[in-house]
Write a protein that holds these residues in place. Structure first.
Motif, PDB file in Angstrom:
ATOM      1  N   MET A   1       7.965   4.848 -32.894  1.00 52.41           N
ATOM      2  CA  MET A   1       8.705   5.275 -31.376  1.00 52.41           C
ATOM      3  C   MET A   1      10.215   5.524 -31.294  1.00 52.41           C
ATOM      4  N   ARG A   2      10.229   6.802 -30.737  1.00 56.56           N
ATOM      5  CA  ARG A   2      11.458   7.082 -30.747  1.00 56.56           C
ATOM      6  C   ARG A   2      11.675   7.430 -28.790  1.00 56.56           C
ATOM      7  N   THR A   3      10.087   7.958 -28.586  1.00 58.49           N
ATOM      8  CA  THR A   3      10.325   8.156 -27.299  1.00 58.49           C
ATOM      9  C   THR A   3       9.438   7.298 -26.166  1.00 58.49           C
ATOM     10  N   ALA A   4       9.987   7.203 -24.985  1.00 56.48           N
ATOM     11  CA  ALA A   4       9.383   6.514 -24.252  1.00 56.48           C
ATOM     12  C   ALA A   4       9.427   7.097 -22.743  1.00 56.48           C
ATOM     13  N   LEU A   5       8.703   6.685 -22.142  1.00 50.03           N
ATOM     14  CA  LEU A   5       8.253   6.409 -20.482  1.00 50.03           C
ATOM     15  C   LEU A   5       7.937   5.646 -19.519  1.00 50.03           C
ATOM     16  N   VAL A   6       8.492   5.202 -19.015  1.00 51.87           N
ATOM     17  CA  VAL A   6       8.195   4.136 -18.845  1.00 51.87           C
ATOM     18  C   VAL A   6       8.122   4.553 -16.873  1.00 51.87           C
ATOM     19  N   ILE A   7       6.947   4.393 -16.062  1.00 53.37           N
ATOM     20  CA  ILE A   7       6.106   5.236 -14.995  1.00 53.37           C
ATOM     21  C   ILE A   7       6.488   3.967 -14.347  1.00 53.37           C
ATOM     22  N   GLY A   8       7.049   3.177 -13.250  1.00 55.50           N
ATOM     23  CA  GLY A   8       7.047   2.603 -12.346  1.00 55.50           C
ATOM     24  C   GLY A   8       8.805   1.066 -13.146  1.00 55.50           C
ATOM     25  N   THR A   9       9.186   1.237 -11.547  1.00 60.29           N
ATOM     26  CA  THR A   9      10.965   0.311 -12.072  1.00 60.29           C
ATOM     27  C   THR A   9      10.507  -0.379 -12.037  1.00 60.29           C
ATOM     28  N   GLY A  10       9.815  -1.796 -11.928  1.00 62.52           N
ATOM     29  CA  GLY A  10       9.521  -2.875 -11.216  1.00 62.52           C
ATOM     30  C   GLY A  10      10.839  -3.963 -11.774  1.00 62.52           C
ATOM     31  N   LEU A  11      10.146  -4.862 -11.727  1.00 57.75           N
ATOM     32  CA  LEU A  11      10.591  -5.660 -12.825  1.00 57.75           C
ATOM     33  C   LEU A  11       9.736  -6.014 -14.159  1.00 57.75           C
ATOM     34  N   ASP A  56       6.467   9.333 -26.886  1.00 53.87           N
ATOM     35  CA  ASP A  56       5.537   9.285 -27.779  1.00 53.87           C
ATOM     36  C   ASP A  56       4.715   7.986 -27.593  1.00 53.87           C
ATOM     37  N   LEU A  57       5.181   7.646 -25.884  1.00 54.80           N
ATOM     38  CA  LEU A  57       4.199   5.959 -25.565  1.00 54.80           C
ATOM     39  C   LEU A  57       5.145   5.700 -23.850  1.00 54.80           C
ATOM     40  N   ALA A  58       3.761   5.972 -23.029  1.00 54.11           N
ATOM     41  CA  ALA A  58       3.645   5.948 -21.785  1.00 54.11           C
ATOM     42  C   ALA A  58       3.775   4.556 -21.331  1.00 54.11           C
ATOM     43  N   VAL A  59       3.744   3.966 -20.511  1.00 53.06           N
ATOM     44  CA  VAL A  59       3.602   2.639 -20.202  1.00 53.06           C
ATOM     45  C   VAL A  59       3.567   2.886 -18.502  1.00 53.06           C
ATOM     46  N   VAL A  60       2.857   2.154 -18.113  1.00 48.20           N
ATOM     47  CA  VAL A  60       2.448   2.506 -16.206  1.00 48.20           C
ATOM     48  C   VAL A  60       2.872   0.927 -16.262  1.00 48.20           C
ATOM     49  N   ARG A  81       1.729  10.602 -25.802  1.00 50.26           N
ATOM     50  CA  ARG A  81       0.569  10.672 -27.043  1.00 50.26           C
ATOM     51  C   ARG A  81      -0.227   9.355 -27.001  1.00 50.26           C
ATOM     52  N   GLY A  82       0.238   8.407 -26.345  1.00 52.60           N
ATOM     53  CA  GLY A  82      -0.120   7.563 -26.108  1.00 52.60           C
ATOM     54  C   GLY A  82      -0.128   7.144 -24.549  1.00 52.60           C
ATOM     55  N   TYR A  83      -1.420   5.532 -24.111  1.00 51.27           N
ATOM     56  CA  TYR A  83      -0.414   5.295 -22.713  1.00 51.27           C
ATOM     57  C   TYR A  83      -1.187   4.139 -22.606  1.00 51.27           C
ATOM     58  N   LEU A  84      -0.178   3.435 -22.099  1.00 51.97           N
ATOM     59  CA  LEU A  84      -1.094   1.414 -22.205  1.00 51.97           C
ATOM     60  C   LEU A  84      -0.244   0.853 -20.915  1.00 51.97           C
ATOM     61  N   ASP A  85      -0.966   0.032 -20.032  1.00 58.62           N
ATOM     62  CA  ASP A  85      -0.681  -0.543 -18.369  1.00 58.62           C
ATOM     63  C   ASP A  85       0.002  -1.803 -19.018  1.00 58.62           C
ATOM     64  N   VAL A  86       0.711  -2.274 -17.907  1.00 62.41           N
ATOM     65  CA  VAL A  86       0.832  -3.392 -18.083  1.00 62.41           C
ATOM     66  C   VAL A  86       0.531  -4.179 -16.964  1.00 62.41           C
ATOM     67  N   ALA A  87      -0.407  -3.712 -16.076  1.00 65.99           N
ATOM     68  CA  ALA A  87      -1.395  -4.596 -15.252  1.00 65.99           C
ATOM     69  C   ALA A  87      -0.982  -5.834 -15.106  1.00 65.99           C
ATOM     70  N   SER A  88      -1.535  -7.705 -14.500  1.00 65.95           N
ATOM     71  CA  SER A  88      -2.031  -8.182 -14.913  1.00 65.95           C
ATOM     72  C   SER A  88      -3.519  -8.472 -14.972  1.00 65.95           C
ATOM     73  N   VAL A  89      -4.394  -7.132 -14.270  1.00 67.69           N
ATOM     74  CA  VAL A  89      -5.780  -7.362 -14.163  1.00 67.69           C
ATOM     75  C   VAL A  89      -6.369  -6.567 -15.372  1.00 67.69           C
ATOM     76  N   LYS A  90      -7.685  -6.345 -15.839  1.00 66.33           N
ATOM     77  CA  LYS A  90      -7.680  -5.423 -17.051  1.00 66.33           C
ATOM     78  C   LYS A  90      -8.779  -4.777 -17.052  1.00 66.33           C
ATOM     79  N   GLY A  91     -10.241  -5.500 -15.961  1.00 68.66           N
ATOM     80  CA  GLY A  91     -11.512  -5.143 -16.640  1.00 68.66           C
ATOM     81  C   GLY A  91     -11.221  -4.062 -15.187  1.00 68.66           C
TER      82      GLY A  91
END
Length: 361
Positions: A1-11, A56-60, A81-91
């Motif tokens: 991974m060389r580049t990333a996008l972070v959407i949401g700049t909280g904790l 390379d990766l977007a982190v929501v 190229r790829g997307y993931l979220d980091v929320a505390s609920v998944k379903g």
């Protein structure tokens, strides 16, 4: 991974960005609150502004209710190229993404099990996730490249990957995270209108129970709104235990010896079940919990005192496994509780006494 996008700049988002930039990844930051994104950038979390091409990766890192909207928009714009979220609920978010027709092959739901009572970018740290579980909820449709990018992200943040099914994750966090938050707040709420005399008696026990009650309410409304059913199920079971405990306590106040015996048995049952449950919580480094011995030392509230006691313990050749500080109300002193292997407790006590420390029996 060389580049990333972070959407949401909280904790969480800013902490991820700080960890990635510290390890050489070029991070772009995006937030609908531009001032918050600029604050994160000023802390060294990355750069504000769009990337020149797909990263390379977007982190929501937005609340659960906004995941589908934000991630779907990012996919339509081809931001990564790829997307993931980091929320505390998944379903719920995954089902909403499917209903919107989003590409679930390039998406992976994740949840780092880390946080603090404080929120926002100024509370973020690059080491927030070190040694912490980070849940991955892949499906058979998840692209292998996206899974590998997620695993690389977790490694760069020095967390520990744990694979779970999305709904099983939501039931688990309802038990170990969401319900404890509400119970902590319920206990702390009893203090709001309590007499000052009672509040001055607060000791370490109630400080431990109410620590997370200092969390941001709006954040928890977002979380609980996305996982209400499983949390309500756990609270229903807790409510049943509370009713039984109340009946047992009423019986203890009875003049009837038999009823008092029943009441004592009921209280003992819940306490013993509590012992059993507490014993299942993983200990240091995720190992089976160890029953440490506690050496309690009187310590004054002066600069350097903690460093001195740790240095003295080191001179004794004793490893401090854990530490807690019990503050004395209204005094510039307290007790530091040093948790050590049982066979080391006597040696540590002897050395510390020899160096002038007052040991509480």
């Amino acid at each position: 991974m060389r580049t990333a996008l972070v959407i949401g700049t909280g904790l969480i988002g800013t902490s991820i960005a700080l960890a990635l930039t510290a390890r050489g990844v070029t991070v772009h930051l995006q937030d609908r609150d531009h001032d918050q994104a600029r604050t994160a950038a000023s802390l060294g979390a990355g750069t504000v502004g769009p990337a020149p091409g797909a990263v390379d990766l977007a982190v929501v890192a937005v609340p659960p209710a906004r995941i589908a909207e934000v991630l779907g928009d990012a996919q339509r714009r081809g931001l990564a190229r790829g997307y993931l979220d980091v929320a505390s609920v998944k379903g719920g978010p995954r089902r909403e993404l499917a209903d919107r027709g989003c590409d679930l092959r390039t998406y992976l739901g994740t949840h780092p099990m880390a946080g603090r009572e404080r929120s926002g970018p100024t509370a973020a740290t690059a080491d927030l996730f070190e040694g912490r579980p980070w849940v991955l909820t892949p499906t058979p449709d998840t692209d292998t490249e996206v899974l590998n990018l997620a695993l690389e992200l977790i490694a760069l943040c020095r967390a520990v990957p744990v694979v779970m099914e999305a709904d099983a994750h939501d039931r688990a966090v309802a038990l170990v995270s969401h319900t404890p938050q509400l119970l902590s707040s319920l206990v702390a709420a009893r203090l709001a209108d309590a007499d000052d005399t009672a509040v001055r008696l607060c000791g370490q026990g109630i400080r431990d129970v109410t620590r997370i009650a200092a969390s941001e309410p709006r954040m928890w409304i977002d979380i609980l709104s996305a996982n209400p059913g499983p949390v309500a199920d756990v609270l229903t079971a807790v409510a049943g235990d509370l009713e039984e405990t109340v009946r047992a306590l009423r019986s203890l106040a009875s003049a009837d010896d038999a009823k008092r015996g029943e009441g004592a048995g009921g209280i003992e049952d819940v306490l013993r079940r509590g012992n059993s449950g507490r014993a299942r919580i993983p200990g240091k480094h995720g190992q089976t919990p160890t029953a440490y011995a506690t050496v309690a030392v009187l310590i004054s509230d002066r600069p350097g005192e903690l460093a001195r006691i740790f240095a003295d313990a080191g001179q004794a050749g004793v490893n401090i496994e854990d530490v807690r500080i019990e503050h004395a109300t209204g005094q510039q002193a307290g007790h530091v509780q040093l948790m050590v292997e049982p066979q080391a407790a006597d040696r540590l006590t002897e050395v510390l006494r020899g160096r002038g420390w007052a040991i509480r029996a």
